[in-house]
Motif scaffolding. Structure first.
Motif, PDB file in Angstrom:
ATOM      1  N   ASN A 272       0.813  -1.226   0.000  1.00 35.33           N
ATOM      2  CA  ASN A 272       0.000   0.000   0.000  1.00 35.33           C
ATOM      3  C   ASN A 272       0.844   1.273   0.000  1.00 35.33           C
ATOM      4  OD1 ASN A 272      -2.502  -1.287  -0.074  1.00 35.33           O
ATOM      5  ND2 ASN A 272      -2.486  -1.569   2.157  1.00 35.33           N
ATOM      6  N   THR A 273       2.114   1.182  -0.399  1.00 37.04           N
ATOM      7  CA  THR A 273       2.950   2.374  -0.574  1.00 37.04           C
ATOM      8  C   THR A 273       3.271   2.548  -2.044  1.00 37.04           C
ATOM      9  OG1 THR A 273       5.012   1.152  -0.260  1.00 37.04           O
ATOM     10  CG2 THR A 273       3.981   2.116   1.697  1.00 37.04           C
ATOM     11  N   THR A 274       3.735   3.754  -2.390  1.00 35.08           N
ATOM     12  CA  THR A 274       4.073   4.091  -3.779  1.00 35.08           C
ATOM     13  C   THR A 274       5.552   4.424  -3.863  1.00 35.08           C
ATOM     14  OG1 THR A 274       1.852   4.950  -4.197  1.00 35.08           O
ATOM     15  CG2 THR A 274       3.584   5.638  -5.708  1.00 35.08           C
ATOM     16  N   LYS A 275       6.216   3.885  -4.859  1.00 35.52           N
ATOM     17  CA  LYS A 275       7.643   4.137  -5.070  1.00 35.52           C
ATOM     18  C   LYS A 275       7.880   4.476  -6.543  1.00 35.52           C
ATOM     19  CE  LYS A 275       9.675   1.419  -1.319  1.00 35.52           C
ATOM     20  NZ  LYS A 275      10.371   2.593  -0.742  1.00 35.52           N
ATOM     21  N   GLU A 276       8.954   5.237  -6.780  1.00 34.28           N
ATOM     22  CA  GLU A 276       9.317   5.623  -8.147  1.00 34.28           C
ATOM     23  C   GLU A 276      10.500   4.777  -8.609  1.00 34.28           C
ATOM     24  OE1 GLU A 276       9.734   9.796 -10.401  1.00 34.28           O
ATOM     25  OE2 GLU A 276      11.495   9.308  -9.205  1.00 34.28           O
ATOM     26  N   TYR A 277      10.421   4.344  -9.859  1.00 39.00           N
ATOM     27  CA  TYR A 277      11.502   3.600 -10.496  1.00 39.00           C
ATOM     28  C   TYR A 277      11.870   4.312 -11.780  1.00 39.00           C
ATOM     29  CZ  TYR A 277      10.588  -0.022  -7.097  1.00 39.00           C
ATOM     30  OH  TYR A 277      10.454  -0.706  -5.936  1.00 39.00           O
ATOM     31  N   ARG A 278      13.175   4.313 -12.087  1.00 41.62           N
ATOM     32  CA  ARG A 278      13.678   5.077 -13.222  1.00 41.62           C
ATOM     33  C   ARG A 278      14.329   4.124 -14.224  1.00 41.62           C
ATOM     34  NH1 ARG A 278      12.908  10.143 -12.017  1.00 41.62           N
ATOM     35  NH2 ARG A 278      13.906  10.847 -13.921  1.00 41.62           N
ATOM     36  N   THR A 280      16.758   3.866 -17.386  1.00 46.83           N
ATOM     37  CA  THR A 280      17.846   4.534 -18.105  1.00 46.83           C
ATOM     38  C   THR A 280      18.183   3.704 -19.340  1.00 46.83           C
ATOM     39  OG1 THR A 280      18.738   5.397 -16.049  1.00 46.83           O
ATOM     40  CG2 THR A 280      20.201   5.422 -17.960  1.00 46.83           C
ATOM     41  N   ALA A 281      18.233   4.358 -20.509  1.00 46.90           N
ATOM     42  CA  ALA A 281      18.490   3.632 -21.769  1.00 46.90           C
ATOM     43  C   ALA A 281      19.385   4.465 -22.671  1.00 46.90           C
ATOM     44  CB  ALA A 281      17.181   3.317 -22.483  1.00 46.90           C
ATOM     45  N   THR A 282      20.211   3.775 -23.456  1.00 42.36           N
ATOM     46  CA  THR A 282      21.136   4.413 -24.396  1.00 42.36           C
ATOM     47  C   THR A 282      21.232   3.549 -25.647  1.00 42.36           C
ATOM     48  OG1 THR A 282      22.442   5.332 -22.584  1.00 42.36           O
ATOM     49  CG2 THR A 282      23.484   5.269 -24.738  1.00 42.36           C
ATOM     50  N   ASP A 283      21.266   4.202 -26.827  1.00 42.71           N
ATOM     51  CA  ASP A 283      21.478   3.481 -28.084  1.00 42.71           C
ATOM     52  C   ASP A 283      22.788   3.965 -28.700  1.00 42.71           C
ATOM     53  OD1 ASP A 283      20.730   1.641 -30.101  1.00 42.71           O
ATOM     54  OD2 ASP A 283      20.158   3.288 -31.390  1.00 42.71           O
ATOM     55  N   PRO A 284      23.789   3.091 -28.880  1.00 40.83           N
ATOM     56  CA  PRO A 284      25.111   3.545 -29.339  1.00 40.83           C
ATOM     57  C   PRO A 284      25.175   3.924 -30.805  1.00 40.83           C
ATOM     58  CG  PRO A 284      25.098   1.157 -29.082  1.00 40.83           C
ATOM     59  CD  PRO A 284      23.776   1.648 -28.563  1.00 40.83           C
ATOM     60  N   ASP A 285      24.238   3.437 -31.646  1.00 34.69           N
ATOM     61  CA  ASP A 285      24.355   3.695 -33.085  1.00 34.69           C
ATOM     62  C   ASP A 285      23.061   4.223 -33.684  1.00 34.69           C
ATOM     63  OD1 ASP A 285      22.855   1.454 -32.810  1.00 34.69           O
ATOM     64  OD2 ASP A 285      24.026   0.190 -34.150  1.00 34.69           O
ATOM     65  N   GLY A 286      22.291   4.951 -32.938  1.00 33.20           N
ATOM     66  CA  GLY A 286      21.067   5.516 -33.487  1.00 33.20           C
ATOM     67  C   GLY A 286      20.251   6.186 -32.402  1.00 33.20           C
ATOM     68  N   GLU A 287      18.934   6.147 -32.580  1.00 30.30           N
ATOM     69  CA  GLU A 287      18.039   6.789 -31.629  1.00 30.30           C
ATOM     70  C   GLU A 287      17.029   5.793 -31.089  1.00 30.30           C
ATOM     71  OE1 GLU A 287      16.318  10.147 -33.648  1.00 30.30           O
ATOM     72  OE2 GLU A 287      17.822  11.483 -32.795  1.00 30.30           O
ATOM     73  N   ILE A 288      16.626   6.011 -29.824  1.00 28.95           N
ATOM     74  CA  ILE A 288      15.591   5.206 -29.196  1.00 28.95           C
ATOM     75  C   ILE A 288      14.237   5.733 -29.654  1.00 28.95           C
ATOM     76  CG2 ILE A 288      14.586   4.530 -26.990  1.00 28.95           C
ATOM     77  CD1 ILE A 288      17.379   4.960 -25.762  1.00 28.95           C
ATOM     78  N   THR A 289      13.373   4.829 -30.142  1.00 29.27           N
ATOM     79  CA  THR A 289      12.074   5.243 -30.680  1.00 29.27           C
ATOM     80  C   THR A 289      10.927   4.980 -29.722  1.00 29.27           C
ATOM     81  OG1 THR A 289      11.878   3.109 -31.811  1.00 29.27           O
ATOM     82  CG2 THR A 289      12.836   4.936 -33.048  1.00 29.27           C
ATOM     83  N   SER A 290      11.076   4.083 -28.750  1.00 25.31           N
ATOM     84  CA  SER A 290      10.001   3.858 -27.781  1.00 25.31           C
ATOM     85  C   SER A 290      10.567   3.220 -26.523  1.00 25.31           C
ATOM     86  CB  SER A 290       8.903   2.961 -28.368  1.00 25.31           C
ATOM     87  OG  SER A 290       9.364   1.629 -28.522  1.00 25.31           O
ATOM     88  N   VAL A 291       9.923   3.527 -25.371  1.00 28.58           N
ATOM     89  CA  VAL A 291      10.274   2.926 -24.095  1.00 28.58           C
ATOM     90  C   VAL A 291       8.987   2.569 -23.369  1.00 28.58           C
ATOM     91  CG1 VAL A 291      12.464   4.141 -23.864  1.00 28.58           C
ATOM     92  CG2 VAL A 291      10.399   5.180 -22.950  1.00 28.58           C
ATOM     93  N   SER A 292       9.028   1.536 -22.534  1.00 32.96           N
ATOM     94  CA  SER A 292       7.882   1.165 -21.707  1.00 32.96           C
ATOM     95  C   SER A 292       8.406   0.622 -20.388  1.00 32.96           C
ATOM     96  CB  SER A 292       7.008   0.127 -22.410  1.00 32.96           C
ATOM     97  OG  SER A 292       7.713  -1.092 -22.568  1.00 32.96           O
ATOM     98  N   LEU A 293       7.625   0.845 -19.317  1.00 34.35           N
ATOM     99  CA  LEU A 293       7.991   0.362 -17.987  1.00 34.35           C
ATOM    100  C   LEU A 293       6.695   0.004 -17.266  1.00 34.35           C
ATOM    101  CD1 LEU A 293       9.982  -0.150 -15.682  1.00 34.35           C
ATOM    102  CD2 LEU A 293       9.846   2.271 -15.102  1.00 34.35           C
ATOM    103  N   GLY A 294       6.532  -1.262 -16.892  1.00 28.58           N
ATOM    104  CA  GLY A 294       5.317  -1.689 -16.235  1.00 28.58           C
ATOM    105  C   GLY A 294       5.499  -3.056 -15.605  1.00 28.58           C
ATOM    106  N   TRP A 317      13.821   8.000 -17.617  1.00 29.64           N
ATOM    107  CA  TRP A 317      12.398   8.247 -17.452  1.00 29.64           C
ATOM    108  C   TRP A 317      11.941   7.645 -16.131  1.00 29.64           C
ATOM    109  CZ3 TRP A 317      14.879   6.291 -21.660  1.00 29.64           C
ATOM    110  CH2 TRP A 317      14.930   7.099 -22.795  1.00 29.64           C
ATOM    111  N   GLY A 318      11.205   8.425 -15.327  1.00 28.12           N
ATOM    112  CA  GLY A 318      10.716   7.957 -14.037  1.00 28.12           C
ATOM    113  C   GLY A 318       9.235   7.623 -14.082  1.00 28.12           C
ATOM    114  N   ARG A 319       8.824   6.569 -13.336  1.00 28.20           N
ATOM    115  CA  ARG A 319       7.415   6.177 -13.252  1.00 28.20           C
ATOM    116  C   ARG A 319       7.135   5.620 -11.864  1.00 28.20           C
ATOM    117  NH1 ARG A 319       3.868   2.288 -17.376  1.00 28.20           N
ATOM    118  NH2 ARG A 319       1.892   3.366 -17.005  1.00 28.20           N
ATOM    119  N   SER A 320       5.993   6.000 -11.271  1.00 27.10           N
ATOM    120  CA  SER A 320       5.651   5.575  -9.919  1.00 27.10           C
ATOM    121  C   SER A 320       4.673   4.404  -9.956  1.00 27.10           C
ATOM    122  CB  SER A 320       5.041   6.739  -9.132  1.00 27.10           C
ATOM    123  OG  SER A 320       5.986   7.784  -8.982  1.00 27.10           O
ATOM    124  N   PHE A 321       4.843   3.484  -8.987  1.00 25.26           N
ATOM    125  CA  PHE A 321       3.984   2.300  -8.881  1.00 25.26           C
ATOM    126  C   PHE A 321       3.510   2.167  -7.434  1.00 25.26           C
ATOM    127  CE2 PHE A 321       6.757   1.496 -12.453  1.00 25.26           C
ATOM    128  CZ  PHE A 321       5.886   0.989 -13.425  1.00 25.26           C
TER     129      PHE A 321
END
Length: 894
Positions: A272-278, A280-294, A317-321
């Motif tokens: 019954n508590t809420t915490k934030e998780y982050r 972190t992503a990196t692409d060495p030879d291009g760009e990141i087009t989508s991220v998801s966290l769940g 990117w941060g998201r709370s659960f």
């Protein structure tokens, strides 16, 4: 295809004043239409590096042209006319000093152009006179000789008759990733001779500039910077001792490097508590087009959406659960993140979170109930207006529930208002009224949602909408100066007052209460008038006071709550579930219902160390490990080496004369007239040029192009054209004139007059209309021509030419004794120190014990289930000022 490159090492002729050395390559020959390759890779700066290259080309006709890439180390051009091209390379060092070098490209016409065709009479005079009866036979001019030594290195000329082409093979990976560092090796062979030279060609697999020495190495190491999904080519040129060349190629595919990702956050959470998780992503030879966290677990819910503002090369990117319960199995939930890049790469990472917590609780009457059914939702306007300022709306909902005698209706109007009422019956109908206000709502559709809740907390939701339109925004002077005030409410009865004036005594006003009821009141008090009204349903109402003598209306809003409520007193057969948490069973009749938490008690600290530097260094052993310091451990090593002389003062001789070794003693040089005559241990150094004079001669009626020509003697004549003449008779031309053609022309006309109409008078015929005709008379003339000549002279001049000899060298050696040396060295290795706590884990389970008892209970709704001694009382909100009233009475009863 012709490749020009220099065989002369740039460092051999470097200037002593710090200027760079420009090396454009050797003079070469080509054919019109061939591609000529230029290579300035032999240029260098003895005390720095080359910063820029600049190519310029002057054609045989004197025009300036530029190659394909005039500022690159290697470039190319296609000659479009025959003659000598002057190619100049200018290089600039890092100190700003420049140096230039020039090479000559002699271009011949292609064989199919038929250079021996005879000119016509209309062609301009050439250096080779046309033969005439009086001319003496002349030999054709000699072809311009090529530089000594035969074809230049790197040309695509075919090998001499009978020679076999050299061969080669490139070894290395056929599939690479962008950013990786790879090495390719060139293996060469010549079946009927030796391979004398080879070099690597530029490649799109890497854009880094390389030196001349790197291009001549057998192995080539590059850092890949190609685009993923494309194919590049590695190529090299191989030359044998007969001057034949072969281009060796290898296709290399550039594959995508997937993105990297990690999830940061606590590894444990309390239920019954809420915490934030982050993430972190990196692409060495291009760009990141989508991220998801769940998470796919029902024990965790996201409290906010996943932020995303891509595409991007890297980010966090941060998201709370919220952790809603402890999972039944092992007390842990898994958070998963998926990252995709623009080239189709997908990376999925996971993080495990242990959920702990919980306490003993009781559950009264744990009976599973179904939510009520909503039968209808209605909304209609009270009065004629459907506008905001003076529009009263009545909302009505009908619902039915089989297991509950009373339902609560909660109305949410847009995002501004929340009303509640209660009703019983089968079905139950809940009504509320509401007045829309400009401050809360604008024009357009307003969504109204009703939530029906039964006595056990089961809910069902429905919705409708109301279309709004704005009208007038204020009243007149009376409304602004005579405000209406609601002084108190008691249940559904409201009490209020409004200001009056003695000038209005005896006049009438109309009071509207917003629920279809209005009354007309005579003003009897010079200061204020009081009023009261009882509403049938809760809601927001608009109260208005309108003077009979004016159209001005003074209004106010009032919120009315429920009027009465029911109070039941009874005994219930209740099932009480006692709950507790323990590692072992608390006693008899207790049932285990799952994992409550996993208790972790720290029992100690685990330590480790890893190499702090080098290719095997560890950035982090894992999330639980903490870096606590760095230490250096030293040990003594005995090292040995073999050498002809002492490697240093700290080395001592361990053993003498262990071997003999050839030691370089110097160089022996020689020159040959043609490259490739020497083999074996002889290494090519460069070309040595010598300037010689020779006499050129040319026969022409006019001075040849260029400077330095002098006329010697007359050697004949050449026909320059014809002189023509027309005569009346063929015998009038001289004997040396040549007949060309004849021409018939009109020399005059014969005139005739004819009568076309007559009239007869007295036997005499007279002409009254006549017509005149002209007939041409023809004659002939004849064209003759006689040739015209100019004298032909012999012209000569002295010119300077460059001849080449090719310089080679071979190393000389002498034998020296090799001794064995040794020394002791103190070697330090740096280690990173890590620590992490160690735990003793105890699983705490949930235990339940069910007990049935009869308890005296009070409730505001009709009881269900096993009950006895039921007593029902009907009470009014606020009548007894009892604090133990239902929530709908809050704020009522004044």
């Amino acid at each position: 295809m012709l490749l020009l490159t220099s065989g002369l090492p740039a460092g051999a002729l470097a200037a002593d004043d710090g200027r760079p050395l420009a090396d454009a390559g050797l003079d070469q020959s080509a054919t019109v239409g061939d591609t000529v390759y230029l290579d300035g890779g032999g240029s260098l700066d003895p005390d720095g590096e080359i910063r820029s290259y600049s190519w310029s080309i002057r054609t045989p006709s004197g025009d300036q042209i530029t190659p394909a890439d005039p500022e690159a180390v290697t470039t190319r051009f296609v000659p479009e006319e025959a003659g000598r091209y002057h190619v100049q390379l200018t290089v600039t060092g890092d100190d700003g000093q420049t140096q230039s070098d020039t090479l000559f490209v002699d271009v011949d016409r292609a064989a199919e152009e038929n250079p021996g065709a005879t000119p016509t009479a209309n062609d301009p005079p050439t250096s080779t006179p046309a033969p005439t009866p009086t001319d003496t036979p002349e030999s054709p001019p000699e072809a311009e000789s090529t530089p000594a030594g035969g074809p230049p290195v790197g040309t695509s000329d075919p090998a001499p008759t009978g020679n076999q082409q050299p061969s080669g093979e490139i070894s290395g990976p056929s599939s690479v990733t962008s950013g990786s560092r790879v090495t390719y090796t060139l293996d060469t062979a010549d079946a009927d001779g030796t391979v004398t030279d080879s070099w690597w060609l530029p490649t799109t697999l890497s854009t880094n500039r390389v030196s001349r020495s790197e291009l001549n190495d057998r192995a080539r190491t590059i850092t890949v910077d190609g685009t993923p999904g494309t194919t590049a080519e590695i190529a090299a040129v191989v030359i044998d001792d007969d001057g034949a060349t072969t281009t060796v190629t290898k296709e290399v595919k550039v594959r995508n490097t997937p993105p990297t990702a990690s999830i940061k956050g606590d590894g444990a959470a309390v239920v019954n508590t809420t915490k934030e998780y982050r993430l972190t992503a990196t692409d060495p030879d291009g760009e990141i087009t989508s991220v998801s966290l769940g998470s796919g677990s029902s024990a965790v819910e996201a409290t906010e959406p996943m932020p995303w503002s891509g595409p991007t090369a890297s980010g966090e990117w941060g998201r709370s659960f919220r952790f809603t319960e402890i999972p039944e199995d092992d007390g842990t939930v898994t958070l998963e993140a998926t990252v995709r890049d623009e080239h189709g790469g997908v990376t999925t990472v996971a993080k495990s979170v242990t959920v702990v917590g919980g306490s003993e609780s009781k559950m009264a009457n744990p009976v599973a109930q179904s939510p009520p059914d909503i039968l209808s939702i209605d909304a209609y306007w009270i009065g004629e207006s459907e506008a905001i300022n003076d529009g009263q709306v009545r909302f009505s909902a009908t619902a039915r529930d089989n297991s509950s005698g009373r339902l609560t209706f909660t109305w949410k109007i847009g995002e501004q208002a929340l009303l509640e009422t209660a009703a019983g019956g089968d079905p139950a109908r809940g009504n509320v009224s509401y007045v829309f206000d400009n401050g809360d709502f604008g024009d357009g559709e307003v969504r109204v949602t009703v939530t029906v809740t039964d006595q056990h907390g089961n809910k069902r939701e429905g919705s409708t909408s109301v279309e709004l339109h704005r009208t007038r925004s204020d009243g007149g002077t009376y409304g602004r100066s005579r405000p209406v005030e609601v002084t108190s409410t008691r249940g559904r009865t409201i009490y209020g007052k409004f200001q009056t004036h003695q000038n209005n005594l005896g006049k009438e006003i109309v009071i509207t209460y917003g629920d279809d009821y209005r009354e007309t009141v005579e003003i009897t008090n010079p200061d204020e008038m009081r009023f009261s009204h009882q509403y049938e349903a809760s809601g927001r109402y608009l109260i208005g006071v309108n003077p009979r003598w004016s159209g001005d209306v003074s209004t106010t809003l009032v919120d009315v709550g429920a009027m009465q409520y029911e109070l039941y007193t009874y005994e219930r057969k209740a099932t009480t579930i006692h709950r507790t948490n323990a590692a072992e069973s608390p006693g008899d009749n207790w049932t285990r219902k799952g994992v409550e938490r996993i208790e972790r008690e720290q029992t100690g600290t685990e330590k480790m160390q890893t190499l702090a530097d080098g290719p095997t260094a560890v950035v982090s052993p894992g999330e639980e490990w903490k870096h606590v310091g760095t230490i250096t451990e030293y040990h003594t090593e005995r090292r040995t080496t073999e050498s002809t002389e002492s490697p240093g003062s700290d080395w001592s001789i361990a053993e003498r004369n262990v071997d003999q070794k050839q030691v370089f003693d110097g160089w022996r040089h020689t020159t040959v007239p043609q490259r490739g005559l020497l083999g074996g241990d002889w290494n090519y150094v460069g070309a040595v040029q010598t300037t010689v004079e020779r006499t050129e001669t040319e026969r022409s009626a006019y001075r040849p192009a260029g400077s330095g020509w002098s006329r010697d003697r007359r050697v004949g004549r050449t026909q320059t054209g014809y002189r023509t003449r027309w005569v009346d008779y063929r015998f009038h031309a001289d004997a040396d004139w040549q007949y060309v053609r004849s021409d018939r022309y009109v020399s005059g006309y014969e005139t005739r007059t004819v009568c076309t109409e007559y009239i007869r008078l007295r036997y005499v015929r007279h002409c009254v209309d006549e017509r005149t005709y002209r007939y041409p008379e023809y004659d002939y003339r004849y064209e003759y021509r006689v040739p015209e000549y100019d004298p032909v002279y012999e012209w000569e001049r002295t010119v300077e030419e460059t001849e080449y000899e090719y310089k080679y060298r071979t190393a000389t050696y002498e034998m020296e004794a090799v001794h064995k040396y040794e020394r002791e060295v103190r070697v330090g290795t740096e280690y990173a120190q890590w620590e992490r706590p160690t735990y003793n884990e105890t699983t705490i389970y949930r235990w339940t014990n069910t007990v049935e008892t009869w308890e005296e209970t009070k409730s505001f709704s009709k009881p269900i289930g096993e009950v006895r001694n039921v007593d029902r009382q009907l009470k009014e909100c606020g009548a007894g000022r009892d604090t133990n009233e239902p929530p709908k009475c809050e704020g009522g009863g004044g």
